[in-house]
Design a protein around this motif. Structure first.
Motif, PDB file in Angstrom:
ATOM      1  N   ARG A  39       0.795  -0.984   0.054  1.00 23.12           N
ATOM      2  CA  ARG A  39      -0.037  -0.154   0.155  1.00 23.12           C
ATOM      3  C   ARG A  39       0.770   1.317   0.012  1.00 23.12           C
ATOM      4  N   ASP A  40       2.246   1.207   0.413  1.00 27.17           N
ATOM      5  CA  ASP A  40       2.996   2.428   0.558  1.00 27.17           C
ATOM      6  C   ASP A  40       3.931   2.526  -0.709  1.00 27.17           C
ATOM      7  N   CYS A  41       3.621   1.473  -1.471  1.00 23.42           N
ATOM      8  CA  CYS A  41       4.592   1.496  -2.756  1.00 23.42           C
ATOM      9  C   CYS A  41       4.375   3.021  -3.512  1.00 23.42           C
ATOM     10  N   ASP A  42       5.719   3.573  -3.906  1.00 18.65           N
ATOM     11  CA  ASP A  42       5.740   4.807  -4.736  1.00 18.65           C
ATOM     12  C   ASP A  42       5.767   4.517  -6.050  1.00 18.65           C
ATOM     13  N   LEU A  43       5.550   5.598  -6.945  1.00 16.74           N
ATOM     14  CA  LEU A  43       5.570   5.487  -8.302  1.00 16.74           C
ATOM     15  C   LEU A  43       6.846   5.223  -8.848  1.00 16.74           C
ATOM     16  N   VAL A  44       7.959   5.734  -8.182  1.00 19.61           N
ATOM     17  CA  VAL A  44       9.342   5.438  -8.555  1.00 19.61           C
ATOM     18  C   VAL A  44       9.636   3.717  -8.701  1.00 19.61           C
ATOM     19  N   SER A  45       9.389   3.198  -7.376  1.00 20.42           N
ATOM     20  CA  SER A  45       9.305   1.530  -7.518  1.00 20.42           C
ATOM     21  C   SER A  45       8.779   1.069  -8.430  1.00 20.42           C
ATOM     22  N   LEU A  46       7.203   1.529  -8.794  1.00 27.30           N
ATOM     23  CA  LEU A  46       6.428   0.872  -9.905  1.00 27.30           C
ATOM     24  C   LEU A  46       7.346   0.952 -11.283  1.00 27.30           C
ATOM     25  N   ARG A  47       7.597   2.255 -11.271  1.00 20.71           N
ATOM     26  CA  ARG A  47       8.439   2.516 -12.675  1.00 20.71           C
ATOM     27  C   ARG A  47       9.639   1.697 -12.857  1.00 20.71           C
ATOM     28  N   HIS A  48      10.466   1.303 -11.738  1.00 23.83           N
ATOM     29  CA  HIS A  48      11.582   0.458 -11.918  1.00 23.83           C
ATOM     30  C   HIS A  48      11.147  -1.070 -12.243  1.00 23.83           C
ATOM     31  N   LEU A  49       9.820  -1.396 -11.386  1.00 29.82           N
ATOM     32  CA  LEU A  49       9.212  -2.619 -11.515  1.00 29.82           C
ATOM     33  C   LEU A  49       9.041  -2.932 -12.774  1.00 29.82           C
ATOM     34  N   LEU A  50       8.506  -2.186 -13.777  1.00 31.43           N
ATOM     35  CA  LEU A  50       8.121  -2.432 -15.070  1.00 31.43           C
ATOM     36  C   LEU A  50       9.178  -2.214 -16.044  1.00 31.43           C
ATOM     37  N   GLN A  51      10.408  -1.906 -15.783  1.00 31.76           N
ATOM     38  CA  GLN A  51      11.541  -1.672 -16.810  1.00 31.76           C
ATOM     39  C   GLN A  51      11.879  -3.023 -17.416  1.00 31.76           C
ATOM     40  N   PRO A  52      11.959  -4.106 -16.717  1.00 35.24           N
ATOM     41  CA  PRO A  52      12.271  -5.173 -17.402  1.00 35.24           C
ATOM     42  C   PRO A  52      11.214  -5.926 -18.462  1.00 35.24           C
ATOM     43  N   ALA A  53       9.932  -5.570 -18.314  1.00 36.91           N
ATOM     44  CA  ALA A  53       8.917  -5.968 -19.301  1.00 36.91           C
ATOM     45  C   ALA A  53       8.997  -4.900 -20.260  1.00 36.91           C
ATOM     46  N   CYS A  54       9.112  -3.418 -20.001  1.00 38.47           N
ATOM     47  CA  CYS A  54       9.590  -2.630 -21.241  1.00 38.47           C
ATOM     48  C   CYS A  54      10.678  -2.908 -21.981  1.00 38.47           C
ATOM     49  N   VAL A  55      11.559  -3.203 -21.505  1.00 46.20           N
ATOM     50  CA  VAL A  55      12.656  -3.832 -22.286  1.00 46.20           C
ATOM     51  C   VAL A  55      12.515  -4.954 -23.162  1.00 46.20           C
ATOM     52  N   ALA A  56      11.679  -5.830 -22.567  1.00 48.92           N
ATOM     53  CA  ALA A  56      11.057  -6.963 -23.695  1.00 48.92           C
ATOM     54  C   ALA A  56      10.133  -6.264 -24.515  1.00 48.92           C
ATOM     55  N   ALA A  57       9.337  -5.390 -24.577  1.00 54.95           N
ATOM     56  CA  ALA A  57       8.278  -4.878 -25.298  1.00 54.95           C
ATOM     57  C   ALA A  57       9.095  -4.186 -26.524  1.00 54.95           C
ATOM     58  N   ARG A  58      10.429  -3.619 -26.479  1.00 57.33           N
ATOM     59  CA  ARG A  58      11.136  -2.862 -27.238  1.00 57.33           C
ATOM     60  C   ARG A  58      11.629  -4.042 -28.205  1.00 57.33           C
ATOM     61  N   LYS A  59      11.666  -5.140 -27.891  1.00 59.87           N
ATOM     62  CA  LYS A  59      11.874  -6.234 -29.006  1.00 59.87           C
ATOM     63  C   LYS A  59      10.717  -6.883 -29.385  1.00 59.87           C
ATOM     64  N   GLY A  60       9.740  -6.385 -29.239  1.00 59.22           N
ATOM     65  CA  GLY A  60       8.436  -6.913 -29.870  1.00 59.22           C
ATOM     66  C   GLY A  60       7.887  -5.794 -30.509  1.00 59.22           C
ATOM     67  N   ILE A  61       6.492  -5.392 -30.444  1.00 58.95           N
ATOM     68  CA  ILE A  61       5.950  -4.176 -31.138  1.00 58.95           C
ATOM     69  C   ILE A  61       5.753  -3.119 -30.290  1.00 58.95           C
ATOM     70  N   GLY A  62       6.575  -2.989 -29.303  1.00 62.18           N
ATOM     71  CA  GLY A  62       6.878  -1.644 -28.397  1.00 62.18           C
ATOM     72  C   GLY A  62       5.541  -1.431 -27.399  1.00 62.18           C
ATOM     73  N   GLN A  63       4.688  -2.397 -27.430  1.00 67.21           N
ATOM     74  CA  GLN A  63       3.642  -2.078 -26.342  1.00 67.21           C
ATOM     75  C   GLN A  63       3.296  -3.008 -25.170  1.00 67.21           C
ATOM     76  N   LEU A  64       2.885  -2.639 -24.104  1.00 63.10           N
ATOM     77  CA  LEU A  64       2.817  -3.428 -22.702  1.00 63.10           C
ATOM     78  C   LEU A  64       1.433  -3.060 -22.436  1.00 63.10           C
ATOM     79  N   ASP A  65       0.634  -4.307 -22.439  1.00 64.46           N
ATOM     80  CA  ASP A  65      -0.691  -4.273 -21.983  1.00 64.46           C
ATOM     81  C   ASP A  65      -0.947  -4.834 -20.597  1.00 64.46           C
ATOM     82  N   TRP A  66      -1.871  -4.170 -19.940  1.00 70.40           N
ATOM     83  CA  TRP A  66      -2.189  -4.486 -18.696  1.00 70.40           C
ATOM     84  C   TRP A  66      -3.869  -4.396 -18.452  1.00 70.40           C
TER      85      TRP A  66
END
Length: 401
Positions: A254-281
């Motif tokens: 509940r106390d997770c901040d935006l910086v931590s979430l942005r960092h959390l998503l980076q590995p998936a974003c790296v993978a998305a750049r190898k595909g069509i550049g989109q990340l769905d949720w």
């Protein structure tokens, strides 16, 4: 002459041939695994065959659905999957015959059937004519990933989801904290996710063409997880998802901040750049995490997916939930006698109330719930609303794909 029956071993090869001609291919070994009587999520398959050729079919995973109400038992459901009819045999009523046969059999094992389908597809209208009610329209969000990948934050770790069981207790704590009070997911979560991954073919790299991953942010001082994301992609072997990277589940403290979430998503974003550049949720309605993801750049897409359901015996389930006598009136209405009053609830309204999608007050406003005598209306509605409140549903792709 079409024969409609439960799938027997003699017809499994014919079933696989027909099924695989329309859907992502599965093999006999996978069937052996999901049809194992010891499976946590056994499968029931029903077929329509023309002599030795299977022309129509429907498969259902048996599981439990959490409703997240105090002292309310889980709802036993059959989750529909791989429903189809060969193109040359469509528009002949075969799917309806197979579906009705499935319902007659499933009603002896479960309380309800749930279906996850595209709102604009042919299946949606078929299910509606079969009496299934819309329960949830999940919100699809998409992040368009552009530019070069920033350096990987040290506090983020990623591994194959299949290897993450050593950390299951840590992610289970995060899940329970993040989604306390929500419903619509497997009743024995968070522990059941690993068992689901054992039988879902979408967790099989050979089937989808990629290895599902889990990334997490950890507090190195305490060893506790702050947030995690289960994701997969780029997906290569599923036609309608080719090149996509999908976030199957995101949870955070509940106390997770935006910086931590942005960092959390980076590995998936790296993978998305190898595909069509989109990340769905798939967003969780009214959850704080949804607004955080939008702040990080996720944009809402037009809705497309709908969760539909049917409760076989709403009177029985309401009786269990309310702990009062409820009876079915000609299969069209539920009658309740309580606190010196009589309550009549139409079946559609009762279904929504059982599954936490509506309240007695809302159904009364719509004219689908009636209370006699009239002077008892306020007291009866207060009692029903307190016992059966609306439960916000969380749709997790991790459980359905």
């Amino acid at each position: 002459m079409i024969t409609v029956e439960k799938l027997a071993p003699a017809w499994r090869d014919a079933f696989l041939a027909s099924r695989n001609s329309l859907f992502t291919t599965i093999d006999a070994a996978y069937c052996d695994r999901i049809e194992n009587t010891a499976s946590s999520f056994p499968v029931r398959t029903f077929i329509g065959r023309d002599e030795s050729k299977v022309v129509s079919w429907g498969s259902f995973f048996l599981r439990q659905l959490t409703v997240s109400r105090e002292n309310t038992p889980a709802v036993k459901v059959a989750m529909a999957c791989a429903i189809g009819t060969l193109p040359d045999c469509q528009r002949q009523g075969l799917a309806r015959k197979v579906w009705r046969a499935a319902e007659q059999s499933l009603a002896r094992e479960v309380d309800a059937v749930l279906i996850y389908t595209g709102e604009g597809g042919k299946g949606y209208f078929f299910y509606r004519t079969m009496g299934y009610l819309p329960l949830l329209y999940p919100r699809p969000l998409r992040l368009t990933v552009a530019g070069e990948s920033p350096p990987q934050p040290q506090e983020v770790r990623t591994m194959s989801f299949a290897k993450s069981r050593v950390f299951s207790r840590r992610r289970d704590v995060v899940f329970a904290n993040c989604y306390h009070g929500y419903g619509g997911y497997m009743a024995d979560r968070p522990e059941s996710l690993d068992r689901w991954a054992d039988i879902s073919f979408f967790y099989d790299p050979a089937t989808v063409g990629c290895q599902p991953q889990i990334s997490w942010v950890e507090d190195f001082k305490t060893g506790q997880w702050i947030a995690y994301a289960i994701w997969a992609g780029p997906i290569e072997k599923v036609g309608w998802k080719k090149g996509m990277v999908e976030l199957w589940e995101v949870a955070c403290a509940r106390d997770c901040d935006l910086v931590s979430l942005r960092h959390l998503l980076q590995p998936a974003c790296v993978a998305a750049r190898k595909g069509i550049g989109q990340l769905d949720w798939w967003a969780v309605p009214d959850h704080a995490l949804t607004q955080q993801m939008i702040t990080l750049g996720f944009a809402e897409k037009p809705r497309s997916l709908c969760v539909l359901g049917k409760v076989f015996d709403p009177a029985k389930k309401l009786s269990e939930q309310l702990r009062v006598e409820c009876t079915s009136n000609a299969g069209q209405r539920v009658d309740i006698h309580m606190n010196n009053c009589h309550v009549e609830i139409e079946n559609d309204a009762a279904t929504r109330m059982v599954l936490g999608r509506s309240t007695a007050s809302l159904e009364h406003q719509h004219g689908l719930l009636t209370i006699y005598p009239l002077e008892q209306i306020p007291t009866a509605l207060e009692t029903l609303d307190r016992a059966l409140p609306i439960v916000p549903w969380a749709y997790f792709a991790s459980e359905f794909i």
